[in-house]
Design an enzyme around this catalytic site. Structure first.
Site, mmCIF file in Angstrom:
data_model
loop_
_atom_site.group_PDB
_atom_site.id
_atom_site.type_symbol
_atom_site.label_atom_id
_atom_site.label_comp_id
_atom_site.label_asym_id
_atom_site.label_seq_id
_atom_site.Cartn_x
_atom_site.Cartn_y
_atom_site.Cartn_z
ATOM 1 C CG ASP A 159 -0.400 -7.189 -1.104
ATOM 2 O OD1 ASP A 159 0.519 -6.439 -0.728
ATOM 3 O OD2 ASP A 159 -0.523 -7.574 -2.287
ATOM 4 N NE ARG A 206 -20.827 -19.598 22.622
ATOM 5 C CZ ARG A 206 -22.156 -19.580 22.714
ATOM 6 N NH1 ARG A 206 -22.796 -20.561 23.335
ATOM 7 N NH2 ARG A 206 -22.837 -18.585 22.212
ATOM 8 N NE ARG A 242 -1.881 -12.666 -9.014
ATOM 9 C CZ ARG A 242 -0.634 -12.334 -8.701
ATOM 10 N NH1 ARG A 242 0.317 -13.232 -8.712
ATOM 11 N NH2 ARG A 242 -0.347 -11.093 -8.341
ATOM 12 C CG ASN A 267 0.242 -12.035 -5.068
ATOM 13 O OD1 ASN A 267 -0.127 -10.871 -5.101
ATOM 14 N ND2 ASN A 267 1.516 -12.381 -4.999
ATOM 15 N N GLY A 303 -0.653 1.532 -11.718
ATOM 16 C CA GLY A 303 0.685 1.182 -11.236
ATOM 17 C C GLY A 303 0.966 1.763 -9.850
ATOM 18 C CB THR A 304 3.514 0.747 -7.325
ATOM 19 O OG1 THR A 304 4.573 0.708 -8.297
ATOM 20 C CG2 THR A 304 3.050 -0.673 -7.055
ATOM 21 C CE1 TYR A 312 -24.129 -22.479 27.046
ATOM 22 C CE2 TYR A 312 -26.336 -22.419 28.004
ATOM 23 C CZ TYR A 312 -25.326 -21.820 27.286
ATOM 24 O OH TYR A 312 -25.488 -20.539 26.817
HETATM 25 C C1 UD1 Z 1 5.796 -4.564 -7.069
HETATM 26 C C2 UD1 Z 1 7.118 -3.884 -7.387
HETATM 27 C C3 UD1 Z 1 8.214 -4.948 -7.435
HETATM 28 C C4 UD1 Z 1 8.263 -5.695 -6.136
HETATM 29 C C5 UD1 Z 1 6.907 -6.297 -5.818
HETATM 30 C C6 UD1 Z 1 6.900 -6.881 -4.443
HETATM 31 C C7 UD1 Z 1 6.633 -1.946 -8.778
HETATM 32 C C8 UD1 Z 1 6.615 -1.417 -10.164
HETATM 33 N N1 UD1 Z 1 7.022 -3.224 -8.647
HETATM 34 O O1 UD1 Z 1 5.494 -5.380 -8.167
HETATM 35 O O2 UD1 Z 1 9.449 -4.338 -7.703
HETATM 36 O O3 UD1 Z 1 9.238 -6.705 -6.186
HETATM 37 O O4 UD1 Z 1 5.896 -5.261 -5.839
HETATM 38 O O5 UD1 Z 1 5.723 -7.579 -4.210
HETATM 39 O O6 UD1 Z 1 6.329 -1.233 -7.855
HETATM 40 N N2 UD1 Z 1 -1.295 -1.249 -6.114
HETATM 41 C C9 UD1 Z 1 -2.248 -0.264 -6.053
HETATM 42 N N3 UD1 Z 1 -2.558 0.414 -7.183
HETATM 43 C C10 UD1 Z 1 -1.966 0.178 -8.373
HETATM 44 C C11 UD1 Z 1 -0.995 -0.844 -8.426
HETATM 45 C C12 UD1 Z 1 -0.670 -1.532 -7.288
HETATM 46 O O7 UD1 Z 1 -2.806 -0.004 -4.999
HETATM 47 O O8 UD1 Z 1 -2.313 0.858 -9.354
HETATM 48 C C13 UD1 Z 1 -0.951 -1.993 -4.882
HETATM 49 C C14 UD1 Z 1 -1.398 -3.451 -4.928
HETATM 50 O O9 UD1 Z 1 -2.641 -3.600 -4.304
HETATM 51 C C15 UD1 Z 1 -0.314 -4.138 -4.134
HETATM 52 C C16 UD1 Z 1 0.918 -3.281 -4.358
HETATM 53 O O10 UD1 Z 1 0.448 -2.027 -4.782
HETATM 54 O O11 UD1 Z 1 -0.583 -4.126 -2.759
HETATM 55 C C17 UD1 Z 1 1.867 -3.897 -5.392
HETATM 56 O O12 UD1 Z 1 1.249 -3.958 -6.646
HETATM 57 P P1 UD1 Z 1 1.503 -5.142 -7.658
HETATM 58 O O13 UD1 Z 1 0.777 -4.854 -8.907
HETATM 59 O O14 UD1 Z 1 1.223 -6.440 -6.999
HETATM 60 O O15 UD1 Z 1 3.065 -4.985 -7.909
HETATM 61 P P2 UD1 Z 1 4.056 -6.063 -8.455
HETATM 62 O O16 UD1 Z 1 3.909 -6.154 -9.924
HETATM 63 O O17 UD1 Z 1 3.950 -7.313 -7.688
HETATM 64 CA CA CA Z 2 2.424 -8.246 -6.135
#
Ligand code: UD1
Ligand code: CA
Length: 454
Positions: A107, A318, A17, A229, A82-83, A351
């Site tokens: 982030d 500068r 995004r 984002n 996933g996280t 300058y």
């Molecule tokens: C996640 C949380 C959610 C929380 C939200 C806050 C989970 C399942 N959900 O959701 O409860 O409210 O964050 O913003 O944890 N990332 C990786 N690798 C991956 C997936 C994610 O490095 O495979 C990193 C992303 O870069 C990001 C962070 O983890 O910095 C969160 O990932 P994102 O997919 O944005 O999670 P949300 O769906 O927003």
């Molecule tokens: Ca997020």
């Protein structure tokens, strides 16, 4: 004994995004990559080991994360599953055995050490999982913290939530502390049977509880937990950061007349009783000592302004500009790699580049140090109490002695000894009555032209 801690920073996101050619954590806030802000918060929380989970731009992201005093080890997450999966990319580091594992996001650049420390405190008090939550009036998109009988029982992702659960305004920031001795076992139990088919780190809440572990939550201010984002959120984060830092500076004794128009960098230092007028921009590396005055519309980067000095309006300092005590750099002046001695004045349209100016010198309007020959840079030295007449060009390398006097409009190519007077311009000639003759001739030509057209 002090508890050991590993911070796992998730930064493997695709940044879709952001619509950017680079990872979002490389985008700057206050002239510093987002990821460096996060590492800084981690360091301030007293954590010196970082496992950075990277995907895109792995090399650049790791480099940006390497700030002083913290050991950063990068771990590549090859697929985005996933996280929960992301944290396990740092399995090797976690397996070394820490008391605490602190998971945070690359982030979320406004986070500070407060909530991070509070989460670790929760582990020290016996929790296996401590979730960092926040309250918001706009919970859409976040995981919700579900409470029963005063205990946190689960985190429900928006996509998996019932209507009643979606009404909850207590949200998951994503940041979480985990008992380091149990972390790998807990993480290994996460499955991906949910709406997104991802391994949710948030499942740890239910997993830990099912094994008889204690799960708690601590609260963080909503603003600190703002994630980035897209570019609009990046701008909002910048605004929050600026507001917070300006406030800190004002509370520490800096006067800002219109603080909302002053832009700071992550490392801007401003001393007590300094006055910052409207529309001043500080790039990286600015140090303003106490009692200095920065007039409106000045741009300052990599520069030092000493006690009692004044800058601007409309001045540009500068890198390498170093203004001595009570010196003055006035309107439409630019200083680059230049030392301005104590009490020296560079007041108008000038300058100064690659120059050393002695105490009490006076640099007249329109003076230019000609420091560049198209290939190399050369130095100009101006002695104490020297006087440089307006519109002079000092062709470097050149040196003007103490107390010397340069006549206005000079082009100076040779060194001038102390106390000498130097002229480097054509001598003035006078033609009595010649102006009148020129004017009369011009008027005659005009009259002749008009007679022709009539
Ligand atoms: C996640 C949380 C959610 C929380 C939200 C806050 C989970 C399942 N959900 O959701 O409860 O409210 O964050 O913003 O944890 N990332 C990786 N690798 C991956 C997936 C994610 O490095 O495979 C990193 C992303 O870069 C990001 C962070 O983890 O910095 C969160 O990932 P994102 O997919 O944005 O999670 P949300 O769906 O927003
Ligand atoms: Ca997020």
């Amino acid at each position: 004994m002090e508890r050991t801690c590993l911070a796992v920073i998730l930064a493997a996101g695709d940044s879709t995004r952001m619509k950017s050619s680079k990872s979002k954590v490389l985008h700057p806030v206050a002239n510093r990559p987002m990821i460096a802000h996060v590492v800084d918060a981690v360091a301030k929380a007293g954590i010196s080991s970082v496992a950075l989970v990277v995907g895109r731009n792995a090399g650049e992201v790791s480099k940006a994360a390497r700030i002083g005093g913290v050991e950063v080890e990068a771990h590549l997450q090859k697929e985005r599953l996933g996280t929960g999966h992301a944290v396990l990319a740092a399995r090797e580091a976690i397996a070394r055995g820490y008391d605490d594992i602190l998971v945070t996001y690359g982030d979320v650049p406004l986070q500070t050490e407060g909530p991070l420390k509070a989460a670790r405190q929760g582990l020290a008090e016996g929790s296996d999982i401590v979730v960092i939550g926040f309250h918001t009036s706009k919970p859409a998109g976040y995981g919700r913290l579900l409470v029963k009988d005063g205990e946190l029982i689960a985190i429900r992702e928006e996509k998996d939530a019932t209507d009643a659960e979606r009404a909850v305004k207590w949200c998951n920031s994503g940041l979480m502390a985990i008992n380091g001795r149990k972390a790998l076992d807990l993480l290994a139990r996460i499955e991906n049977s949910n709406a997104k088919g991802e391994y949710y780190l948030t499942d740890l809440v239910e997993i830990a509880r099912s094994l008889g572990g204690r799960v708690t939550a601590v609260d963080a201010p909503e603003v600190e937990m703002t994630g980035c984002n897209n570019r609009a959120e990046l701008a909002a984060i910048e605004r929050f950061w600026q507001e917070r830092r300006r406030h800190e500076l004002m509370i520490s004794g800096v006067t800002m007349i219109a603080p909302e128009t002053v832009f700071l960098s992550h490392d801007t230092v401003i001393g007590q009783d300094a006055l910052i007028e409207p529309n001043v921009v500080f790039g990286p590396g600015a140090v303003i000592d106490g009692g200095a005055v920065i007039h409106a519309f000045s741009h300052i980067e990599g520069a030092h302004v000493s006690v009692g000095a004044t800058v601007g309006p409309f001045a540009r300092l500068r890198p390498g500009a170093d203004l001595g005590e009570r010196s003055k750099v006035g309107n439409f002046c630019e200083v680059k790699n230049g030392q301005i001695g104590e009490g020296a004045k560079v007041n108008h349209l000038t300058y100064i580049g690659d120059a050393v100016i002695g105490a009490g010198a006076n640099i007249g309007a329109g003076t230019i140090t000609c420091n560049y020959d198209g290939v190399n840079k050369h130095e100009t030295r101006i002695g104490a109490n020297a006087f440089i007449g307006s519109n002079s060009a000092l062709v470097a390398p050149v040196s003007i002695g103490d107390g010397a006097y340069i006549a206005s409009g000079s082009v100076i190519t040779h060194n001038v000894p102390a106390e000498a007077l130097a002229f480097g311009r054509a001598r003035q000639e006078m033609k009595p009555e010649r102006a009148k003759a020129i004017r009369e001739r011009a008027q005659a030509i005009k009259a002749a032209k008009q007679a022709k057209t009539e």
